[in-house]
Design a protein around this motif. Structure first.
Motif, PDB file in Angstrom:
ATOM      1  N   ASN A  21      -6.419   6.875   3.668  1.00 34.14           N
ATOM      2  CA  ASN A  21      -7.220   6.217   4.704  1.00 34.14           C
ATOM      3  C   ASN A  21      -6.992   4.713   4.696  1.00 34.14           C
ATOM      4  O   ASN A  21      -6.898   4.074   5.756  1.00 34.14           O
ATOM      5  CB  ASN A  21      -8.692   6.546   4.498  1.00 34.14           C
ATOM      6  N   ARG A  22      -6.877   4.130   3.506  1.00 27.35           N
ATOM      7  CA  ARG A  22      -6.632   2.691   3.411  1.00 27.35           C
ATOM      8  C   ARG A  22      -5.234   2.356   3.947  1.00 27.35           C
ATOM      9  O   ARG A  22      -5.048   1.359   4.646  1.00 27.35           O
ATOM     10  CB  ARG A  22      -6.761   2.256   1.961  1.00 27.35           C
TER      11      ARG A  22
ATOM     12  N   THR B 293      -5.297   2.488   7.773  1.00 27.52           N
ATOM     13  CA  THR B 293      -5.945   1.313   8.381  1.00 27.52           C
ATOM     14  C   THR B 293      -4.995   0.130   8.437  1.00 27.52           C
ATOM     15  O   THR B 293      -4.882  -0.556   9.468  1.00 27.52           O
ATOM     16  CB  THR B 293      -7.199   0.945   7.580  1.00 27.52           C
TER      17      THR B 293
ATOM     18  N   ILE C  22       0.818  -1.206   0.000  1.00 24.07           N
ATOM     19  CA  ILE C  22       0.000   0.000   0.000  1.00 24.07           C
ATOM     20  C   ILE C  22       0.856   1.261   0.000  1.00 24.07           C
ATOM     21  O   ILE C  22       0.495   2.279  -0.592  1.00 24.07           O
ATOM     22  CB  ILE C  22      -0.966  -0.008   1.203  1.00 24.07           C
TER      23      ILE C  22
END
Length: 609
Positions: free
Chosen positions: A439-440, A443, A425
């Motif tokens: 945001n991903r 997380t 990511i």
């Protein structure tokens, strides 16, 4: 001739007086010429096997747990354990309690012999009108209450049991001390590892924040929301690190205290250790069988010895129902001049038996017996409760040890996958791929932080649960029976060194331990607990019944009925204090087939006296 008449009269009198109390004539002789009931070790409920006994990681073979911490293979931990044993002040308090109990035994032994032996003398010059005369006097008094009902012999037995209880209290304190030392050390290493892994996350978060700041300055497709969220995550991680530093310092301070030293910085000591990681526990653990707890755990044996000591108080209370038979005598001289003081004409003397019988006591004696019995039953119940608690502690530690290993394996795999996801990511986010927002990334990162911290804690939990198993099994107290070759840890010696805190012993008492002696008490090892070290010479092994404790009991005396009953030697020596302390393991005294042994009765009704 006179003494023979006195003893014959007392013997005849006892035959008629004995039925006046709770003890029959037959029981009186069966108990070794003592009134009151004799003690029998109480039964305690214990499981036949551990719940997880079928697990391959549990070994139920017998094992010596004298140095259980060496299975963790950490040289610094080995040194810390020896240092705690040599320097801990709480353990020294328990050692001095043994010396106090030993002195109490000496006092009780001395009460068996003449209780009053005094010499007195005086000189007076008296005057009546103009007449003056001198009066010189010297005398010797003796009073000896005979132990006709077992009052003083039972007091000696009770003091012996209390002494053994104090030894087991020392061993219980030693077991707790060693377990606490290992636990604090493991907590320190676990916290250090948590800080190290969190630092890796913080560096990644700092890199991501710098990347976002650079993209914002270049006007790329990054918003202030991403920067605020990245900075928030970084500050949260730093705050977590601050809390971990607090936990680390607290554990270090606790370790200093159990080592018997003032709180000091031990960072350098920990950093110079050969191993700096969390101690690795073996895959399997030797636990024996539950019945071993009755003879191995010091607190269990302490509770049983306390009950045995209190049992003798019942018989002591019952002696108040009978007359106290004593022999008293005086020898004195009185004269008007010192030169004539010790002449036959000035001698006066008296000698003979006497008795003192408590009458019209208005229930005080009966209720005192009931009081001692109730206190005995409290201690019996405490003993049984201690056995159950010991079993509970071991069972809880076993399931934690087994499940923590599987939990650590699952968390390790979870952390590996989380790292892969984070790397992917981060690469996608920095490349600006469509649909990949901050945001991903946040997380996935928080999941990694959480899972990584849980993984480290689970590794520490495995080692701590192993320590708790050995604490529950009562392992480690045997360290006082064998010489320790490990070096003590030196923590910045100060003028308030521990050795200087031990009060100096009187110069004329060679029987007391030297100042600063760390290995209290000087007891022989129970033959049914450990392999006997040398010296002293090995003791003969003693068969042990697995369902009842095997504590020390008084020696047996043959009675007219052909049975044996616990009693002290017929002629104890004055001020005879056992040194070294007698071994606290002797075959249990079987319950007499007749007589009145003390066993936990049916609680459905009150005791009858």
């Amino acid at each position: 001739m006179l003494m023979n008449r006195i003893m014959a009269g007392v013997a005849v009198l006892s035959i008629f007086l004995t039925p006046l109390g709770c003890t029959t004539i037959r029981q009186y002789f069966h108990n070794g010429l003592k009134v009151g009931p004799n003690y029998c070790p109480p039964q305690a409920m214990i499981a036949d096997h551990w719940i997880d006994a079928d697990d391959k990681k549990l070994n139920i073979d017998e094992h010596n747990f004298a140095d259980w911490w060496k299975v963790l293979d950490d040289p610094l931990l080995n040194r810390l354990m020896v240092t705690a044993y040599r320097q801990n002040l709480t353990l020294r308090q328990a050692g001095f309690r043994i010396l106090a109990a030993r002195a109490q035994l000496g006092i009780a032994t001395g009460q068996f012999f003449p209780q009053q032996q005094t010499a007195s003398g005086s000189y007076f010059r008296r005057g009546i009108a103009d007449n003056y005369f001198d009066q010189w006097s010297f005398g010797f008094n003796l009073a000896w209450e005979l132990d006709f009902w077992g009052k003083f012999r039972r007091a000696i037995i009770s003091a012996e049991d209390s002494l053994e209880a104090s030894i087991f209290n020392y061993d219980a304190a030693l077991v707790t001390l060693l377990a606490d030392t290992a636990t604090y050390y493991i907590q320190i290493r676990t916290t250090e590892e948590r800080i190290r892994l969190l630092d890796n996350i913080i560096r990644i978060q700092e890199d991501v924040l710098n990347f976002i700041d650079a993209r914002v300055k270049l006007g790329k497709n990054v918003t202030d929301l991403d920067r605020a969220q990245a900075r928030s995550n970084l500050m949260q991680s730093r705050a977590s690190r601050n809390q971990l530093l607090i936990d680390l310092r607290i554990s270090q301070n606790q370790l200093c205290i159990v080592l018997g030293r003032p709180v000091t910085d031990i960072t350098e000591l920990l950093a110079d250790a050969p191993k700096k990681t969390i101690p690795t526990a073996p895959q399997t653990v030797v636990v024996g069988i539950p019945a071993d707890l009755l003879r191995r755990r010091p607190d269990v044996r302490q509770a049983e010895r306390q009950a045995a000591a209190q049992a003798e108080q019942i018989g002591i209370a019952e002696t108040d129902w009978y007359p106290a038979i004593a022999i008293s005598g005086t020898l004195g001289w009185q004269a008007q001049s010192l030169s004539n003081l010790f002449t036959p004409q000035t001698l006066s003397s008296s000698f003979g038996p006497q008795f003192n019988w408590k009458l019209l006591n208005y229930g005080r004696i009966l209720n005192n017996v009931r009081l001692q019995y109730a206190q005995f039953m409290q201690l019996v119940t405490l003993y049984q409760s201690t056995v159950l608690q010991a079993d509970l502690e071991v069972e809880n530690s076993i399931v934690t040890f087994l499940q923590a290993q599987q939990r650590a394996a699952n968390l390790e795999e979870s952390v590996d996958e989380a790292w892969i996801a984070l790397n992917v990511i981060v690469a996608q986010y920095e490349a600006g791929l469509q649909g990949v927002d901050f945001n991903r990334y946040a997380t996935i990162q928080q999941t990694l932080v959480s899972q990584q911290d849980l993984w480290v804690q689970s590794r520490g939990q495995i080692a701590i649960s192993l320590v708790q198993i050995y604490r529950g099994l009562g392992g480690g107290w045997e360290i006082r029976l064998t010489p320790q070759t490990e070096e003590s840890v030196v923590l910045n010696p100060t003028p308030g060194d521990v050795e200087q805190l031990v009060p100096a012993q009187p110069a004329d008492r060679e029987d007391l331990p030297p100042t600063g002696a760390p290995d209290l008490p000087n007891a022989n090892p129970p033959a049914d607990q450990v392999n006997p070290p040398a010296p002293p010479a090995p003791l003969d092994p003693v068969p042990v019944e697995p369902s009842i404790p095997n504590p020390a009991t008084p020696s047996s005396t043959e009675t007219p009925s052909g049975n044996t009953s616990p009693s002290t030697p017929a002629t104890p020596q004055a001020n005879s204090v056992p040194d070294p302390i007698p071994p606290p393991a002797i075959p249990p005294v079987p319950a007499p087939t007749d007589g009145t042994p003390i066993v936990p009765p049916d609680p459905s009704g009150p005791p009858k006296f």
